[in-house]
Design an enzyme around this catalytic site. Structure first.
Site, PDB file in Angstrom:
ATOM      1  N   GLY A 258      13.699  35.417  26.994  1.00  0.00           N
ATOM      2  CA  GLY A 258      12.604  34.662  27.591  1.00  0.00           C
ATOM      3  C   GLY A 258      11.831  35.545  28.547  1.00  0.00           C
ATOM      4  N   ALA A 259      12.551  36.227  29.418  1.00  0.00           N
ATOM      5  CA  ALA A 259      11.924  37.105  30.409  1.00  0.00           C
ATOM      6  C   ALA A 259      13.016  37.950  31.040  1.00  0.00           C
ATOM      7  CB  ALA A 259      11.217  36.288  31.483  1.00  0.00           C
ATOM      8  N   MET A 260      12.601  38.979  31.801  1.00  0.00           N
ATOM      9  CA  MET A 260      13.564  39.912  32.373  1.00  0.00           C
ATOM     10  C   MET A 260      13.156  40.287  33.789  1.00  0.00           C
ATOM     11  SD  MET A 260      16.299  41.622  32.021  1.00  0.00           S
ATOM     12  CE  MET A 260      16.921  42.609  33.377  1.00  0.00           C
ATOM     13  N   GLU A 261      14.161  40.240  34.681  1.00  0.00           N
ATOM     14  CA  GLU A 261      13.913  40.312  36.124  1.00  0.00           C
ATOM     15  C   GLU A 261      13.866  41.734  36.689  1.00  0.00           C
ATOM     16  OE1 GLU A 261      16.827  39.055  34.732  1.00  0.00           O
ATOM     17  OE2 GLU A 261      18.567  39.733  35.866  1.00  0.00           O
ATOM     18  N   GLU A 295      13.117  34.258  37.246  1.00  0.00           N
ATOM     19  CA  GLU A 295      13.117  35.721  37.305  1.00  0.00           C
ATOM     20  C   GLU A 295      12.828  36.203  38.725  1.00  0.00           C
ATOM     21  OE1 GLU A 295      14.404  36.894  34.734  1.00  0.00           O
ATOM     22  OE2 GLU A 295      14.027  35.183  33.415  1.00  0.00           O
ATOM     23  N   HIS A 298      15.906  36.007  40.893  1.00  0.00           N
ATOM     24  CA  HIS A 298      16.878  37.067  40.613  1.00  0.00           C
ATOM     25  C   HIS A 298      16.752  38.234  41.598  1.00  0.00           C
ATOM     26  CE1 HIS A 298      19.384  36.171  37.232  1.00  0.00           C
ATOM     27  NE2 HIS A 298      18.420  36.029  36.357  1.00  0.00           N
ATOM     28  N   GLU A 317      23.604  34.727  36.649  1.00  0.00           N
ATOM     29  CA  GLU A 317      22.868  33.763  35.828  1.00  0.00           C
ATOM     30  C   GLU A 317      23.160  32.310  36.199  1.00  0.00           C
ATOM     31  OE1 GLU A 317      20.367  34.558  34.384  1.00  0.00           O
ATOM     32  OE2 GLU A 317      20.632  36.709  34.075  1.00  0.00           O
TER      33      GLU A 317
END
Ligand SMILES: [Zn+2]
Length: 855
Positions: A258-261, A295, A298, A317
C-alpha cells in the site's frame, strides 16, 4: 554463515550483529540497465557480540565491480546471497568498506530493491530489498546515518533526510537519524509536486511535498490535508513531533504494498494518494486518510524505534495500525470505525487463523519474511494493543508509551521491551497476556447464563483449537467488557471489564427482579469468537436499546447470520418478520449516524457465511450461499421498499462535495438503499442514480447494483468511455464487473478481460483488479467445474515468474480449501499441488503453497 535459500529462519537463532555501521555514503549513477552504486560503509565491531567473526554482507543479483577494505582491493567472490570476508583478512579496529556494483533497475519486475515504473526510478527495501541494491548487513538491528548522492539527468532526485546540495544532474541528501537499511529510499523522475508546510509544536518549519506524475497534481489535495492532520494529531495525542526539515511523499503506479514509511520519503501506491470526488469513492478517501496517517506515524513507531529482527514485525505494525485506528476514530466516528475494523478483522484475520496459514502475531520461523505481512501481524497485533490499553487504563497506557519512547528511541526492540514498559507503567504482571503474541488461533468463548430467584450467573469458558505446529493451547488473559440490559431496554449494569484468565470464569449479579439481557464483549473488547445461544428476542432488544453501539450492530448482524444460515441449511425458511421490523427501526431512526445505518443494512457476506457454516459443522456450498443471500435481499427489499425509497431521497447530499464522515455516511446509506431497491424495481432507482451521479461513490454504487441483478451492460460501457484515461478508475472498471458478475458468468468474463488490451498483469493493482476480483466473487471462483481455480492458479504461476511477492500475496485465495465439499476440495488441492510442483516456483510461492497443503 551464508543464508541458504528456502531454509527457514528461526526466532530462537537470533544473534546480535557482529559488526555495527557507523556511517553509510552511497553514490547512485542511474541508468535503466546499468546503474552503478558506490558505497562507503564504516564498520566497527559490536562489543555485544563475540569476537572472531567473519564479515558477512547480504547481496542478491548484484554485479560486483570492485571491493576494498581500507583501500586494499579484495579478491572475495560473492555467492548467491552475499559475500564473506574472512576474519583473518579484517583489520583489528574500525574499517572502511568500499564497493562498486552494477544493477539493472529496468528489468526488475519483482518491484523490490531499485526498479523503474513509467520511466521513474524508485525503491522498495522492506523487508530485504536493500541487498538488491548493494552489499550490506541487511537486517533491522543495524542502524546508521546515510548520506546519498544521486547522479541522473532526471529533474527530481530524492532520498531520505534533508537535502544538502544539488547541481545540474546531481543531488545530495543527508539523513542524520540512524536507520536500518529497510528504510532507505531513492526516487528519480519527471515529477511535479504539490507543496505546503507545517510548523511543528517544537517550532520546526517543515516543507511538505507530494510528488506525482505530471497531470496528477490536481488529485493530491486530500492526501496533503490528511498529512497535516496526522502530524498535528500525533503531537497532541502521543506528544510526537516530526524531526526533519522536509517530508516527501511520492506516488508510484507499480508498487507491491500500500505504502512505505521510508524516513522522510514515504513512497505510496498511487491509489492511496490520488483522489478527486469524481474519481475516488468515499472508501478511497478514507483509505487515503488512514494510510497517509499510518505511514507518517511510523516515523516514531517503526523508524526511530524499530524492530530487532523481522519476527518482531508486529512491534511496529500492530502499534501503528492501532494508532491509525485511533486517529480515524477521532477524525470520523469511533463507533463506525470500530465496526468496520472488526468486520475487516473477521474477514481477513479470523479466516487466516482458522486455516493452514495460521501463525502467531510473533511467528517462530519463516522461509520468506514477505509472506508474514499478514492480517495476523497487522490487525490482530493492533487488537493486542487495544486489549493492553483496556487492561491498564488510558492514563497508564499513555505513561507506558511515554516510557517506551524515552527509553528506546534510536533502538531496535523486541516484544519483550514493549511488554516491559506496560508492566512498569501499568503496574501489573503481564506474563500471561504475552501468550497472545506466541499463540496462534482465534479463541472461542462459550457463554452460559443462569437466572433464578433474582440472581444472575454468567459463566465463560475459553478454548482455542489446534493450529499448524501448535497442537496444545494455554488459557489466555481475555478482557471481556459486558453490561446488562433490562427487558424494558434500560441499562441495569453499566459496562465493566471481566478478566477471563483461566479455562472458566463465573460471575454473579444479585437483586435482579427480571431476567436481564446480556450485552457481552462490548466494543469487541477481545479478538475472540463468542458461542452464545442468545434468543432472537434478546438480540432484538439489544439491537434496539444497547448503549454500546458495537453490540447494537452485532445484535443485528448475528440475527441476520443465523437467519441466513437457517435459510441455507433448511432451504425453506424465509426472513422472519421480527428481523425485518428490527432492521426497519434502524433504517428509519434519524437519530442514528447514517454510516451506522448503512452498515446495519448490509447482510453478512458470502465468505462470512461460508465460515459460519463450516464452524457449525456443514460443508458450505458457495453457489447455494449466493442464491439464498440473493433471495433474502429480495425479501428484505420487498418488505422495506417504501422506507428505502424515502431514505434514499432523504440522504441526498446537496451542495459542494465534502469527503467528511457525515456526507460519506449519507452517501453510503443512499447507495445501500438504491442497491437493495434494485432487487425489486428492476434497477430503476439505480439507473436514475447512475445517470445523475456526480461522485464516484454514487456512480460505482449504482453500476454495481445493476450488475448484481444481471444488468448494467450499457452503464459499464459508458463508465469505460468516460474513465478510459484514468488508470485508477480503470482498476475499478475491471474489478467491479468481475466481483459483481453472476456466478455462472464470472470465470468466462475474467478470461475475456485478461485479453483486454488494458490488462497489464505485471502491475500489481491491475492484477488484483482482475484475478483478485475473481477470488472475491465467491460463488464464481468456486464454480463447481473448478474452472475458477484453474484460471487463478495459471495466473499466479505466470505472475510468480515476474513478481514472486505479489504472487504469494494473491495466493491466499486458496487458504480456505479444506472448508468445502469433497469435489471442490479435490479440485482445489489438485491446483495447489500443480503449483507446488511447478518448475522454478519461487521461495515465496513455495512456502505459501506448501503451508496451505499442510506440508
Ligand atoms: Zn505499517
Amino acid at each position: 554463515m551464508p543464508d541458504t535459500p528456502n531454509q527457514p529462519v528461526f526466532l530462537a537463532d537470533y544473534q546480535p550483529p557482529p559488526f555495527l555501521v557507523e556511517s553509510v555514503a552511497l553514490t547512485f549513477r542511474l541508468h535503466p540497465t546499468a546503474t552503478r552504486v558506490l558505497s562507503e560503509i564504516r564498520f566497527r565491531r559490536n562489543p555485544a557480540a563475540s569476537a572472531g567473526h567473519d564479515l558477512r554482507l547480504d547481496g542478491e543479483g548484484l554485479n560486483l565491480i570492485s571491493a576494498q577494505i581500507d583501500g586494499t582491493a579484495l579478491a572475495t567472490r560473492p555467492d548467491a546471497t552475499g559475500l564473506t570476508v574472512a576474519a583473518a583478512d579484517l583489520p583489528d579496529g574500525p574499517f572502511l568498506w568500499q564497493s562498486e556494483v552494477q544493477i539493472a533497475p529496468e528489468g526488475n519486475t519483482a518491484l523490490e530493491g531499485l526498479y523503474m515504473s513509467n520511466g521513474m526510478y524508485c525503491t522498495q527495501c522492506e523487508a530485504e530489498g536493500f541487498r538488491k541494491i548493494t552489499y550490506y548487513p541487511d537486517r533491522p538491528d543495524v542502524m546508521a546515518p546515510f548520506r546519498v548522492r544521486i547522479e541522473s539527468d532526471l529533474p527530481v532526485l530524492l532520498s531520505n533526510g534533508n537535502p544538502v546540495a544539488s547541481g545540474t544532474g546531481w543531488a545530495e541528501w543527508d539523513d542524520p537519524h540512524p536507520k536500518p537499511s529497510y528504510l532507505f529510499a531513492l526516487v528519480a523522475g519527471n515529477l511535479v509536486s504539490t507543496a505546503d508546510s507545517f510548523t511543528t509544536i517544537e517550532g520546526r518549519n517543515v516543507a511538505l511535498n507530494i510528488w506525482v506524475r505530471p497531470g496528477d497534481e490536481g488529485s493530491t489535495a486530500y492526501a496533503m490535508d490528511a498529512l497535516k492532520r496526522a502530524m498535528r494529531w500525533d503531537e497532541q495525542v502521543y506528544g510526537r513531533a516530526y524531526d526533519l526539515d522536509i517530508f516527501n511523499i511520492v506516488a508510484v503506479d507499480d508498487f507491491n504494498m500500500g505504502a512505505m514509511e521510508n524516513k522522510g520519503l514515504n513512497i505510496f501506491n498511487s491509489r492511496y494518494v490520488l483522489a478527486t470526488p469524481e474519481t475516488a469513492t468515499d472508501a478511497d478517501f478514507a483509505s487515503i486518510e488512514r494510510i497517509i496517517a499510518h505511514e507518517y506515524f511510523h516515523n516514531w513507531t517503526g523508524n526511530r524505534i524499530t524492530c530487532r529482527d523481522w519476527f518482531q514485525l508486529s512491534l511496529k505494525e500492530g502499534l501503528t495500525v492501532f494508532r491509525d485506528q485511533q486517529f480515524m476514530g477521532d477524525m470520523r466516528s469511533h463507533a463506525v470505525k470500530r465496526i468496520e475494523d472488526v468486520l475487516t478483522l473477521r474477514a481477513r484475520q479470523f479466516r487466516e487463523d482458522a486455516g493452514p496459514l495460521a501463525h502467531p502475531v510473533r511467528p517462530e520461523s519463516y522461509v520468506e519474511i514477505n509472506n508474514f505481512y499478514t492480517a495476523t501481524v497487522y490487525e490482530k497485533g493492533a487488537e493486542l494493543i487495544r486489549m493492553l490499553r483496556l487492561l491498564v487504563g488510558e492514563d497508564r497506557y499513555s505513561a507506558a508509551l511515554d516510557l517506551y519512547f524515552s527509553r528506546h528511541d534510536g533502538q531496535a526492540c523486541t516484544i519483550e521491551d514493549w511488554i516491559a514498559v506496560f508492566e512498569e507503567a501499568g503496574g501489573r504482571d503481564l506474563s500471561q497476556f504475552k501468550r497472545w503474541y506466541g499463540q496462534a488461533g482465534t479463541p472461542r468463548v462459550d457463554v452460559t447464563e443462569d437466572w433464578q430467584d433474582g440472581q444472575y450467573t454468567l459463566t465463560l469458558r475459553q478454548h482455542t483449537a489446534p493450529t499448524p505446529g501448535q497442537p496444545l493451547k494455554e488459557p489466555l488473559l481475555i478482557p471481556v467488557a459486558m453490561g446488562l440490559i433490562g427487558q424494558d431496554g434500560r441499562e441495569i449494569v453499566p459496562t465493566q471489564v471481566l478478566e477471563l484468565d483461566g479455562p472458566t470464569l463465573s460471575v454473579t449479579f444479585d437483586d435482579l427482579p427480571t431476567r436481564p439481557v446480556l450485552s457481552l464483549l462490548r466494543g469487541f473488547s477481545a479478538p475472540v469468537v463468542l458461542h452464545h445461544a442468545q434468543s432472537a428476542k434478546d438480540r432484538a432488544i439489544l439491537l434496539a436499546h444497547d448503549t454500546d453501539p458495537f453490540n447494537r450492530f452485532e445484535a443485528g448482524r448475528s440475527l441476520a447470520r443465523d437467519m441466513l444460515q437457517a435459510m441455507i441449511v433448511e432451504t425453506t425458511t424465509r426472513p422472519d418478520a421480527e428481523f425485518i421490523d428490527a432492521l426497519r427501526i434502524v433504517l428509519c431512526d434519524a437519530t442514528l449516524d447514517p454510516a451506522f445505518r448503512a452498515l446495519a443494512l448490509r447482510l453478512p457476506g458470502q465468505d462470512e457465511l461460508a465460515a459460519a457454516l463450516h464452524e457449525a459443522g456443514h460443508r458450505p456450498d458457495p453457489v447455494a450461499i449466493f442464491e439464498m443471500r440473493q433471495s433474502a435481499l429480495k425479501t428484505l427489499a420487498e418488505a422495506l421498499k417504501p422506507d428505502l425509497l424515502q431514505v434514499a431521497q432523504m440522504m441526498e447530499t446537496p451542495g459542494p462535495f465534502s469527503a467528511s464522515a457525515n456526507d460519506a455516511g449519507r452517501r453510503a446509506l443512499r447507495v445501500q438503499a438504491v442497491a437493495l431497491l434494485a432487487q425489486v424495481d428492476g434497477g430503476a432507482a439505480a439507473r436514475a442514480s447512475f445517470a445523475r451521479a456526480n461522485t464516484m461513490t454514487e456512480q460505482l454504487g449504482a453500476w454495481t447494483a445493476l450488475l448484481d441483478i444481471g444488468a448494467g451492460a450499457q452503464e459499464g460501457a459508458e463508465f469505460y468511455r468516460r474513465w478510459e484515461g484514468d488508470r485508477l478508475v480503470l482498476d475499478k472498471w475491471f474489478a467491479a464487473q468481475i466481483m459483481h458478475a453472476l456466478p455462472q458468468n464470472a470465470v468466462a468474463l475474467t478470461r475475456t478481460l485478461t485479453c483486454h488490451p488494458r490488462f497489464d498483469w505485471k502491475n500489481p493493482n491491475r492484477f488484483r483488479a482482475v484475478i483478485g476480483a475473481l477470488g472475491a466473487n465467491a460463488a464464481g471462483f468456486h464454480s463447481p467445474d473448478g474452472a475458477g481455480y484453474h484460471l487463478v492458479a495459471d495466473w499466479l504461476l505466470r505472475l510468480d515468474g515476474a513478481n514472486p511477492q505479489a504472487a504469494a500475496r494473491n495466493s491466499t485465495v486458496f487458504e480456505t480449501w479444506r472448508r468445502y465439499d469433497g469435489d471442490r476440495q479435490t479440485l482445489l488441492q489438485a491446483e495447489l499441488q500443480r503449483m507446488a510442483s511447478h518448475p522454478g516456483l519461487s521461495r515465496d510461492m513455495g512456502e505459501m503453497v506448501g503451508r496451505m497443503l499442510g506440508e
